[in-house]
Structures are given as C-alpha cells and as structure tokens.
Design an enzyme around this catalytic site. Structure first.
Site, PDB file in Angstrom:
ATOM      1  N   ASP A 309      -0.797  -8.902  -6.642  1.00 46.59           N
ATOM      2  CA  ASP A 309      -0.775  -7.849  -5.624  1.00 46.59           C
ATOM      3  C   ASP A 309      -1.126  -6.488  -6.231  1.00 46.59           C
ATOM      4  OD1 ASP A 309      -0.406  -6.763  -3.139  1.00 46.59           O
ATOM      5  OD2 ASP A 309       1.711  -7.309  -2.965  1.00 46.59           O
ATOM      6  N   ASP A 369      -0.313  -5.664   5.926  1.00 47.37           N
ATOM      7  CA  ASP A 369       0.866  -6.521   6.116  1.00 47.37           C
ATOM      8  C   ASP A 369       1.204  -6.680   7.600  1.00 47.37           C
ATOM      9  OD1 ASP A 369       0.893  -6.112   3.401  1.00 47.37           O
ATOM     10  OD2 ASP A 369       3.052  -5.768   3.288  1.00 47.37           O
TER      11      ASP A 369
END
Ligand code: 9PG
Length: 499
Positions: A309, A369
């Site tokens: 990430d 997200d």
C-alpha cells in the site's frame, strides 16, 4: 515532423517527434511530444488518474475538469502535486476524446516518465518528462480502442497470470483494531466459507515503517500466519514498504535513507495516521538491503499474498541518490521486490501508480477506499475521498485495465449492521466487483444475519459471466446492469436497479 493519420475517412493532422509505425490495431509513435488536431470540437474527454486512488472518468472539454483541486494537501491521491492541473483537461498515461457514433481517438503511453495526455476542443496532446517512451495512437469503437491499448501495454510491460481468488480482509470492519485473539476468532468463524485468502490489513505492525510484530501480536506473526493456513486459507498481509512515519526506526536512525527535499531534509510525501510521512530512497543500496530483509521476513513468516500500500510514495518528485526518473526508481524498486519474493507470491498493489506497476503486480486497486456509507463526508467534492460512490465511479471507469492485471474495486458489504449503505447500494458494490471479477469483503461472519450469510456464500460460490455492452452497461449472466445513472451521481436508492 508533420504527419497525417488516416482512419478510414477521418484525417488527423499531427505534430510528432518521428515517423509512426502502423500495427494491426493502431500506430506506434516515437517518444517525444505528440499533438493531434481533431475535428470533434467540444466533446467527451477520458481522464485517467495516476495512482489507484486518483480520479478517472469522462467529462467534456468545455466541462469541469476531473481531478483534485487542492493537490498540495492531497499528495496521496492527486496526480502528485506537480501535475494536478485544476483548469486544464489532462490525465496520466492515457487519454481519449469522443468522436461520432461511440468512437474514440486515444493516445496512450507505452512506458514510464510521467506521461500526460490532455485535450481541448481542437487538440489532443501527449508529453512526458523524459521523452523516452513511445506512444500508441488509435481510433475506433470505444471498448475496442481501450482493449487494443491494453493489449499492447501488456506486450510491452508484461502480464502476470496468478489470480487472487476470494479475499477476506480485516480493514473495512476492524480497521487498525486487530490483535491475535480477534484474528484467531475471526478465522475460526470463517471456517467452511469458501474464501481463498485471509488478509490482515494495517494494524499488526508497531508503526508504519517498522515491519515487525506489534504489541497486539505477542506470539509473533508466524503464529498468526500458521493459524490462517491451518483453517485452510492463504495468509495475506498488508505492508506499506515505501513509506515511514517520523517515529519509525528507519526515519529516526537513518534519515539519509529517505527521499529529500531541495534543502536536503526528508521530504513529506503524504499525510495519514495523523502525521506526515516520508518515502524511502529506493535508489540506495542500503534501502534495497532493507527491502530484501523485510520481504524475506514476511514471506518467511508464511504470508504469500501481500497487499503493498501507499506505493505511489516510491514514485514522487524529490531528491534521490541516483539521478533516475522517479517512475524508473519506482519500477526498479517493485521489480526488486518481485525478484525477492518470487513468482508464487501474489502482489496486490494499492495506491500504486497504475502504468508503472503493469507486469510486476498481479493485481491493483483501481479506486479510492469504499466505506460503509455512500458519499465521502469529510472531503466533500474530492472524488478520491473514502466512500462507496467514489469507489464505484473510479473503478467502472477503469474496467479496461482488467486486461493488464487483476483489478480490485475494494471490498463489498453483506452486513446491514454497522453500515449506512442500504440493500440497493450494497448490491451496486457487489455488481461492480462482479464486473471487475475481484471478490473481497471484510464482514466478520458474526456481524451477519442468517440471510446475509447465505448471500455471502452465494456470492462467493457463483461467478457470473460478464459482458460489457456499453461504457457503463454490462450483462451479468444475462442480467442487465446499467451503471450510467449511478456514475452520473443520479441514481442512489433506486429500487428499480435490482428490479
Ligand atoms: C490502511 C488502509 C487500507 C486501505 C488503503 C489505504 O487519501 N487518503 O487519505 C487515504 C488514506 C488511507 C487509505 C487510502 C487513502 O487507505 O486504501 O484499503 O489498507 O490504507 O491504512
């Protein structure tokens, strides 16, 4: 040089760095600036975002630009601070303008160097910071043009074949609140559910930058990986190997290993966890040694599915030891990681620069997200803010990337508990994930009602046949799914959506 492209009856005058070469699907144009004169006037423009979270989509050349309007504050999700252009229609890597009858004129990079593609009512143009990568130019029906571009991208940058399967991830339920007991219980509850991967997300490490077991995992990470494997799932782990918080060991002890600003101090390359953070200078030998150690450690614990990430931070503008372009530094770093872990480890990129990651990552997140709510509350007007709608919009505008790696639209929900999404909105998320062919959820089984458990099982067991019939229209096992109004921000709890 001046050149005229001929696409049937359509003549496109162009200014190019050299003679183009015809392929079976379009033209390869030599590296250097590209400018094409188009006859379409004000028309649709496809803007592609630089990293996983950067906005992508269609607007018009006389309409509002798509992008992040306060980029210095949003380094993470913008096309980096240098390139976000509030008033100019431009995007990263690839761009297209709409011609008549569902056609597009597309320009896409075939390499690295921060390639940008932009357009206005008369031109579509492309340029990069290095003038090292060739371009692909094509004209034709929209889905065909993007498919042809994806095919040549894979040819040039590679295509991996491993599939993630069905993933359970801890993020969208427990967030950072995980510990070894909770993980053990969650894994036990999932026994018998047809998941392939159980992936621990952020929260296991003591601090971002120190990739060792944190205080909530006193038995060590190998023990947790073992439990996951015993339950029949592939152990997965989240890491942000390109970044370090100021209080991490590496940032405190070796600031010289971080990407620097012009004054020679560590450069802040993003903000999260209530702090700024730094990037590792991956052009340094000692950083490569550090990365090798980290990846040998986590695979040694038994994790063979890694969600990497905040990867964009390895490709930002800043001072590095070696004088290579930032995207080259990034690609060298991820190639080094791939060599270290080998071909059998599944690498899911998140916050990755999309094009420089092709051929190295098995899969990539293609949107911001999701969250258990529709709109982002805290970043109104920022299309990269957390929320189901932003995630859907970016993801469906990147379906074409399916041909270069697996595309992850992020988790879907089955739970009604602890969720502001209604059944229609949950179904839209599930449909988008079915279209992208990536299945993941974070719902703990104990949060689900009996009927929701049944829905989850069914979702994991059935894989519908996906056909794309238009820009935002699909057929899933013969069922028509039309996301046009959803993407436009019009349909929300429209019950006609699920019929
Ligand atoms: C863990 C999370 C999850 C999630 C990732 C990533 O723009 N932002 O401020 C921003 C913050 C966090 C973030 C994405 C964007 O989340 O996408 O799935 O792994 O990290 O901390």
């Amino acid at each position: 040089m001046l050149h005229t492209f001929t696409f049937g009856d359509l003549l496109i005058p162009a200014n190019l760095a050299g003679e183009p070469t015809a392929t079976s699907t379009g033209f390869v144009v030599p590296a250097g600036p590209v400018a094409l004169l188009h006859p379409f006037g004000d028309t649709g423009f496809y803007r592609h975002g630089w990293n996983s979270w950067s906005p992508s989509g269609w607007t018009t050349t006389d309409g509002e630009t798509i992008g992040i309007k306060n980029s210095p504050d949003r380094l993470l999700t913008a096309d980096d601070a240098v390139n976000e252009t509030p008033h100019l229609h431009s995007g990263s890597g690839v761009g297209a303008i709409a011609g008549p009858d569902g056609t597009v004129l597309l320009i896409g990079t075939l390499g690295l160097g921060n390639p940008r593609v932009g357009a206005d009512r008369n031109t579509i143009w492309a340029r990069s910071e290095t003038d090292e990568a060739e371009w692909f130019v094509t004209f034709g029906p929209e889905q065909q043009a993007f498919a042809d571009y994806a095919a040549i991208l894979s040819e040039r940058l590679g295509r991996r074949s491993q599939r993630a399967g069905r993933v359970w991830s801890s993020w969208y339920s427990y967030y950072e609140g995980i510990d070894e007991e909770l993980v053990a219980r969650t894994v036990a509850d999932l026994t018998g559910y047809p998941f392939d991967v159980f992936q621990l997300d952020d929260g296991w490490e003591p601090i971002v930058g120190d990739w060792t077991a944190g205080p909530d995992f006193p038995s060590g990470m190998q023990a947790t990986a073992g439990r996951i494997a015993e339950a029949g799932f592939r152990p997965g782990l989240w890491l942000a190997p390109m970044i370090a918080l100021p209080d991490s060991t590496i940032a405190r002890e070796r600031p010289d290993l971080l990407v620097q600003d012009d004054a020679g101090r560590p450069l802040a390359t993003g903000y999260n966890w209530n702090s700024h953070y730094y990037s590792l200078d991956t052009t340094q030998r000692e950083v490569q040694d550090h990365l090798r150690e980290v990846f040998e450690r986590v695979t040694g614990w038994g994790f063979s599915y890694l969600k990497l990430d905040f990867m964009y931070a390895g490709a930002v503008t800043g001072r590095r030891h070696q004088d290579v372009h930032r995207e080259t530094a990034y690609r060298d770093a991820i190639s080094f990681i791939r060599e270290t872990v080998g071909d059998d480890v599944y690498l899911l990129g998140c916050g990755v620069p999309m094009i420089p990651s092709i051929g190295v990552f098995d899969g990539a997140r293609v949107g911001p997200d999701v969250g258990p709510f529709w709109d982002n509350a805290e970043r109104v007007g920022d299309p990269s803010g957390v929320g189901a709608w932003n995630s859907i919009v970016d993801s469906v505008n990147r379906v074409w990337l399916k041909d270069v790696y697996e595309v992850d639209p992020d988790a879907v929900y089955f739970r009604s508990a602890r969720n502001l999404l209604d059944p229609v909105e949950r179904r839209m998320l599930q449909d988008v994930a079915a279209i992208l062919e990536f299945k993941s959820t974070s719902d703990p089984v104990v949060w689900l009602h009996e009927s929701e458990r049944a829905e989850l099982r069914q979702y994991l067991t059935e894989t519908p046949m996906v056909e794309q019939t238009g820009r935002f229209t699909f057929r899933l096992d013969g069922r028509e799914v039309d996301l046009t109004a959803v993407v436009a921000g019009e349909a929300r709890s429209d019950t006609s959506y699920i019929g």
